[in-house]
Design an enzyme around this catalytic site. Structure first.
Site, PDB file in Angstrom:
ATOM      1  N   PRO A  89       0.878  -1.140  -0.006  1.00 52.04           N
ATOM      2  CA  PRO A  89       0.281   0.133  -0.100  1.00 52.04           C
ATOM      3  C   PRO A  89       0.818   1.193  -0.121  1.00 52.04           C
ATOM      4  O   PRO A  89       0.332   2.584  -0.210  1.00 52.04           O
ATOM      5  CB  PRO A  89      -0.827  -0.081   1.308  1.00 52.04           C
ATOM      6  CG  PRO A  89      -0.560  -1.320   1.984  1.00 52.04           C
ATOM      7  CD  PRO A  89       0.718  -2.053   1.326  1.00 52.04           C
ATOM      8  N   GLU A 116       2.891  -7.434   8.691  1.00 50.93           N
ATOM      9  CA  GLU A 116       3.095  -6.119   8.701  1.00 50.93           C
ATOM     10  C   GLU A 116       4.061  -5.646   7.302  1.00 50.93           C
ATOM     11  O   GLU A 116       4.256  -4.602   7.221  1.00 50.93           O
ATOM     12  CB  GLU A 116       3.742  -5.685  10.035  1.00 50.93           C
ATOM     13  CG  GLU A 116       2.818  -5.589  11.281  1.00 50.93           C
ATOM     14  CD  GLU A 116       1.503  -4.786  10.909  1.00 50.93           C
ATOM     15  OE1 GLU A 116       1.765  -3.735  10.613  1.00 50.93           O
ATOM     16  OE2 GLU A 116       0.601  -5.533  11.060  1.00 50.93           O
ATOM     17  N   ARG A 154      -3.335  -9.295 -20.435  1.00 48.65           N
ATOM     18  CA  ARG A 154      -4.303  -8.852 -21.484  1.00 48.65           C
ATOM     19  C   ARG A 154      -3.542  -8.016 -22.528  1.00 48.65           C
ATOM     20  O   ARG A 154      -4.132  -7.685 -23.595  1.00 48.65           O
ATOM     21  CB  ARG A 154      -5.686  -8.416 -20.948  1.00 48.65           C
ATOM     22  CG  ARG A 154      -5.276  -7.017 -20.220  1.00 48.65           C
ATOM     23  CD  ARG A 154      -6.760  -6.784 -19.577  1.00 48.65           C
ATOM     24  NE  ARG A 154      -7.976  -6.201 -20.421  1.00 48.65           N
ATOM     25  CZ  ARG A 154      -7.947  -5.330 -21.005  1.00 48.65           C
ATOM     26  NH1 ARG A 154      -7.016  -4.328 -20.804  1.00 48.65           N
ATOM     27  NH2 ARG A 154      -8.901  -4.970 -21.887  1.00 48.65           N
ATOM     28  N   ASP A 169     -10.714   0.524 -24.577  1.00 42.93           N
ATOM     29  CA  ASP A 169     -11.030   0.195 -23.280  1.00 42.93           C
ATOM     30  C   ASP A 169     -11.011   1.558 -22.359  1.00 42.93           C
ATOM     31  O   ASP A 169     -10.271   2.514 -23.000  1.00 42.93           O
ATOM     32  CB  ASP A 169     -10.133  -0.671 -22.532  1.00 42.93           C
ATOM     33  CG  ASP A 169     -10.628  -1.995 -22.562  1.00 42.93           C
ATOM     34  OD1 ASP A 169     -11.472  -2.227 -22.977  1.00 42.93           O
ATOM     35  OD2 ASP A 169      -9.931  -2.954 -22.155  1.00 42.93           O
TER      36      ASP A 169
END
Ligand code: ADE
Length: 266
Positions: A89, A116, A154, A169
């Protein structure tokens, strides 16, 4: 392209290659996925892969050595130079531009943390890039790795049936959201298909789609519009979209008896 995933749950990511687009890419030999488990490189009877953090605090931190040994094994499995990506993150947000860049490489090694996180010294020494898939915390990097594998797979040439479908897209080359799509039946209790899509007039259809893509991006993700290089024609289309919205709002108000009463002349 070859992707190696270092994870305490390598089977989890391997499952990605069993289905859909990634599965097809793997089947056709356009992408190969390999899992490495740090536990296989851990020492002692317990094969420890984590320890309590120095300085105290909750949770566990993944040890340097089992991860480093896994990385060495993964690197040695193929002579092509690999970029090492740590999913966390704290990383830079994953964008389609980032995906495009990564998809063009021969090799990636994805490092998945648990608990963690992993010892910072390993990140400093071995990781080329830290990537986050969004501002929320997952219980490990595996789901994020699966997202990255799918997005990169993809874009491999020959994976999608229609090469164009990748660039048209959302977040295609123009950085806009996608236009809405419709299929049969034309009439349904949930509504009708916009007539222009059945007109056979390809230029009009292209204009309608572009107008919708611009309008949606303006409504839902105005931040993307700031980045997109809009032509004069695009700005005109966006003005048309805004005007049609304003007109629709007026029409709705006109049909509403309360609004009629309010606007009625004495
Ligand atoms: N690991 C835990 N949360 C994550 C996130 N948001 N993105 C990437 N890896 C993660």
């Amino acid at each position: 392209m070859r992707i190696d995933v270092i994870s305490l749950f390598p089977e989890f990511v391997a499952q990605c290659a069993a289905f859909g687009v990634v599965g097809r890419a793997a089947e056709r030999g356009l992408l190969s996925l390999h899992g490495w488990n740090p536990r296989d490189h851990a020492e002692g009877n317990y094969r420890r892969v984590d320890e309590r953090p120095f300085g105290g605090g909750p949770g566990m931190v993944m040890l340097i050595d089992p991860l480093r040994a896994s990385l060495r094994a993964a690197r040695a499995a193929d002579p092509a130079l690999a970029k090492v990506v740590y999913l966390s993150p704290q990383g830079a947000p994953l964008t389609q531009a980032r995906v495009r860049e990564l998809a063009g490489r021969d090799r990636l090694i994805l490092l998945c943390g648990r608990y963690e996180g992993i010892d910072e010294r390993l990140i400093a020494a071995e990781v080329d890039e830290e990537i986050s898939i969004g501002d929320y915390v997952l219980s490990g990097g595996e789901l994020a790795a699966a997202v990255l594998v799918d997005a990169v797979a993809r874009l491999q040439e020959g994976v999608l049936n229609d090469v164009e479908s990748a660039t048209q897209d959302s977040f295609g080359d123009d950085g806009l959201l996608d236009c809405p799509h419709y299929t049969r039946p034309v009439e349904h209790e949930l509504g009708e298909v916009p007539a222009v899509l059945m007109s056979g007039n390809h230029a009009e259809i292209a204009r309608w789609r572009r107008r919708q893509a611009l309008g949606r991006t303006w409504q839902r993700r105005p931040d993307l519009l700031d980045e997109a290089a809009l032509s004069k024609a695009d700005r005109r289309l966006l003005d048309e979209y805004r005007a049609s919205l304003a007109q629709a709002a007026t029409d709705v108000a006109a049909e509403n008896p309360l609004d009629q009463a309010r606007t009625a002349k004495p």
